[in-house]
Design a protein around this motif. Sequence first.
Motif, PDB file in Angstrom:
ATOM      1  N   MET A  88       0.841  -1.180   0.000  1.00 36.62           N
ATOM      2  CA  MET A  88       0.000   0.000   0.000  1.00 36.62           C
ATOM      3  C   MET A  88       0.878   1.231   0.000  1.00 36.62           C
ATOM      4  N   LYS A  89       0.289   2.329  -0.378  1.00 35.84           N
ATOM      5  CA  LYS A  89       1.030   3.584  -0.395  1.00 35.84           C
ATOM      6  C   LYS A  89       0.177   4.649   0.286  1.00 35.84           C
ATOM      7  N   ASN A  90       0.861   5.687   0.718  1.00 38.95           N
ATOM      8  CA  ASN A  90       0.148   6.827   1.296  1.00 38.95           C
ATOM      9  C   ASN A  90       1.059   8.027   1.167  1.00 38.95           C
ATOM     10  N   TRP A  91       1.191   8.521  -0.070  1.00 37.67           N
ATOM     11  CA  TRP A  91       2.157   9.575  -0.346  1.00 37.67           C
ATOM     12  C   TRP A  91       1.795  10.880   0.333  1.00 37.67           C
ATOM     13  N   HIS A  92       2.832  11.608   0.680  1.00 39.96           N
ATOM     14  CA  HIS A  92       2.674  12.950   1.240  1.00 39.96           C
ATOM     15  C   HIS A  92       3.058  13.952   0.158  1.00 39.96           C
ATOM     16  N   LEU A  93       2.136  14.214  -0.767  1.00 38.07           N
ATOM     17  CA  LEU A  93       2.403  15.177  -1.834  1.00 38.07           C
ATOM     18  C   LEU A  93       2.091  16.579  -1.324  1.00 38.07           C
ATOM     19  N   LEU A  94       2.973  17.482  -1.643  1.00 40.29           N
ATOM     20  CA  LEU A  94       2.844  18.835  -1.114  1.00 40.29           C
ATOM     21  C   LEU A  94       2.312  19.774  -2.181  1.00 40.29           C
ATOM     22  N   LEU A  95       1.101  20.274  -1.960  1.00 44.34           N
ATOM     23  CA  LEU A  95       0.496  21.268  -2.831  1.00 44.34           C
ATOM     24  C   LEU A  95       0.772  22.622  -2.205  1.00 44.34           C
ATOM     25  N   LEU A  96       1.466  23.494  -2.936  1.00 42.49           N
ATOM     26  CA  LEU A  96       1.867  24.768  -2.357  1.00 42.49           C
ATOM     27  C   LEU A  96       0.698  25.738  -2.333  1.00 42.49           C
ATOM     28  N   ASP A 129      13.851  23.566 -12.050  1.00 43.52           N
ATOM     29  CA  ASP A 129      14.664  24.384 -12.948  1.00 43.52           C
ATOM     30  C   ASP A 129      14.499  25.865 -12.610  1.00 43.52           C
ATOM     31  N   CYS A 130      13.260  26.238 -12.274  1.00 41.03           N
ATOM     32  CA  CYS A 130      12.978  27.637 -11.955  1.00 41.03           C
ATOM     33  C   CYS A 130      13.437  28.007 -10.547  1.00 41.03           C
ATOM     34  N   ARG A 131      13.353  27.044  -9.635  1.00 38.01           N
ATOM     35  CA  ARG A 131      13.744  27.344  -8.245  1.00 38.01           C
ATOM     36  C   ARG A 131      14.443  26.112  -7.656  1.00 38.01           C
ATOM     37  N   PRO A 132      15.751  25.990  -7.839  1.00 35.22           N
ATOM     38  CA  PRO A 132      16.477  24.792  -7.385  1.00 35.22           C
ATOM     39  C   PRO A 132      16.415  24.552  -5.881  1.00 35.22           C
ATOM     40  N   ASP A 133      16.139  25.582  -5.099  1.00 35.39           N
ATOM     41  CA  ASP A 133      16.063  25.409  -3.643  1.00 35.39           C
ATOM     42  C   ASP A 133      14.623  25.223  -3.160  1.00 35.39           C
ATOM     43  N   PHE A 134      13.752  24.810  -4.048  1.00 35.17           N
ATOM     44  CA  PHE A 134      12.343  24.568  -3.721  1.00 35.17           C
ATOM     45  C   PHE A 134      12.262  23.125  -3.192  1.00 35.17           C
ATOM     46  N   TYR A 135      12.663  22.922  -1.940  1.00 34.39           N
ATOM     47  CA  TYR A 135      12.945  21.575  -1.453  1.00 34.39           C
ATOM     48  C   TYR A 135      11.706  20.693  -1.317  1.00 34.39           C
ATOM     49  N   GLU A 136      10.529  21.298  -1.103  1.00 34.98           N
ATOM     50  CA  GLU A 136       9.308  20.494  -1.036  1.00 34.98           C
ATOM     51  C   GLU A 136       9.081  19.715  -2.331  1.00 34.98           C
ATOM     52  N   VAL A 137       9.521  20.282  -3.453  1.00 39.72           N
ATOM     53  CA  VAL A 137       9.322  19.614  -4.741  1.00 39.72           C
ATOM     54  C   VAL A 137      10.156  18.340  -4.827  1.00 39.72           C
ATOM     55  N   TYR A 138      11.275  18.292  -4.124  1.00 37.87           N
ATOM     56  CA  TYR A 138      12.092  17.078  -4.148  1.00 37.87           C
ATOM     57  C   TYR A 138      11.331  15.897  -3.554  1.00 37.87           C
ATOM     58  N   LEU A 139      10.533  16.145  -2.515  1.00 41.63           N
ATOM     59  CA  LEU A 139       9.715  15.075  -1.944  1.00 41.63           C
ATOM     60  C   LEU A 139       8.671  14.618  -2.953  1.00 41.63           C
ATOM     61  N   ASN A 140       8.008  15.573  -3.608  1.00 46.55           N
ATOM     62  CA  ASN A 140       7.010  15.218  -4.620  1.00 46.55           C
ATOM     63  C   ASN A 140       7.649  14.441  -5.766  1.00 46.55           C
ATOM     64  N   ARG A 141       8.814  14.921  -6.226  1.00 47.74           N
ATOM     65  CA  ARG A 141       9.463  14.246  -7.352  1.00 47.74           C
ATOM     66  C   ARG A 141       9.949  12.863  -6.947  1.00 47.74           C
ATOM     67  N   SER A 142      10.378  12.717  -5.700  1.00 47.32           N
ATOM     68  CA  SER A 142      10.776  11.403  -5.202  1.00 47.32           C
ATOM     69  C   SER A 142       9.617  10.418  -5.285  1.00 47.32           C
ATOM     70  N   ASN A 143       8.435  10.848  -4.849  1.00 49.97           N
ATOM     71  CA  ASN A 143       7.259   9.980  -4.912  1.00 49.97           C
ATOM     72  C   ASN A 143       6.933   9.587  -6.350  1.00 49.97           C
TER      73      ASN A 143
END
Length: 338
Positions: A1-9, A85-99
């Motif tokens: 099962m999965k239960n991703w924590h996707l971050l909507l800004l 690409d637009c904001r390399p330090d947008f770290y929440e996106v790394y979690l989303n992209r990881s998922n």
Amino acid sequence: MKNWHLLLLLALAACGDSKETKLQRFLLLGNDKVTTRSFQEAKRYYHEALRIDSCFADAWNNLGTIYHKEGDFGTALEYYNKALDCRPDFYEVYLNRSNTQYELNNAGAALADLDMYDRHHGDTVPVFFSRGLIYTKMHDYDKAARSFHEALRRDASNASALVNLGTVYYYEKKYDSARRSIDQALKLEDKEPNAFNTLSLIAMEQGDYDQAMVWINKALELKPSDAYFINNRGYLHLLKNDLTSALTDIDHSISEDPYNAWAYRNKGIYYLKVKDAASAIRLLERAEQMDASVDRINFFLGEAFFLKGEKERACAYYHKAMTHADITQAEYTKLCGR
């Protein structure tokens, strides 16, 4: 099962700048539509924001999250890449992209993105949870179990972590430990469908098909359109040799989620049972291309090529199955004579 924590800004308070005010207004309107699952309208608002500023990273991220929710992981990845690409330090996106990398079976990339997020947010429950899922897909069950235990050390009431820990134990064939984890999860959340699904899988492995059917039907009562549960019931019908019901469920599962490699594997098994080698090979190869980690895929491909009369190709797959402990050395020798 999965239960991703996707971050909507979420939208920030609008600044006095007219451009910034418009950007935040469209972001807020899009977010409101996401909450009601009006995804097409949400996309329209995010694209309106991008017409004003083509490097508005919040909009790219939120578009990625919509496509992830819709199961279009390739497009989600594209949009998360644009956000970074637009904001390399947008770290929440790394979690989303990881998922999303996880869903695309890019486990190494998923871990790398998760590590980047972790370095800037500390050891959080979502990080350990996601790491557990990735290690499970990589079949590194020791690390997966440790990750879920770390998530539970921080949040002992996390039923999803308990269910996933139980699933790891199931893969390791530690069925008593698996059931203990599932029982703990059900004490916290007695209507957790994934818990009943895992109990069904355990019962299947132990040959108790009647009890397995009780559990999987309970999971489906709670979540009737879940493609994975429907597919698992189809597999159970295969084990019971009820081929008509199996095909009905497996086809239904594919119509609900055409990206589930396990469903194509199971349809391949169906064709093995009806002695249609060509169809079995086509579907099993498709499952392998989608996700080479699908359980016993090499064994079933060996069976399909053996049925077709191509013993050399069959034995190549049987050998892979042996290296994954799906068959023993003795079974391989019996099948291939070497």
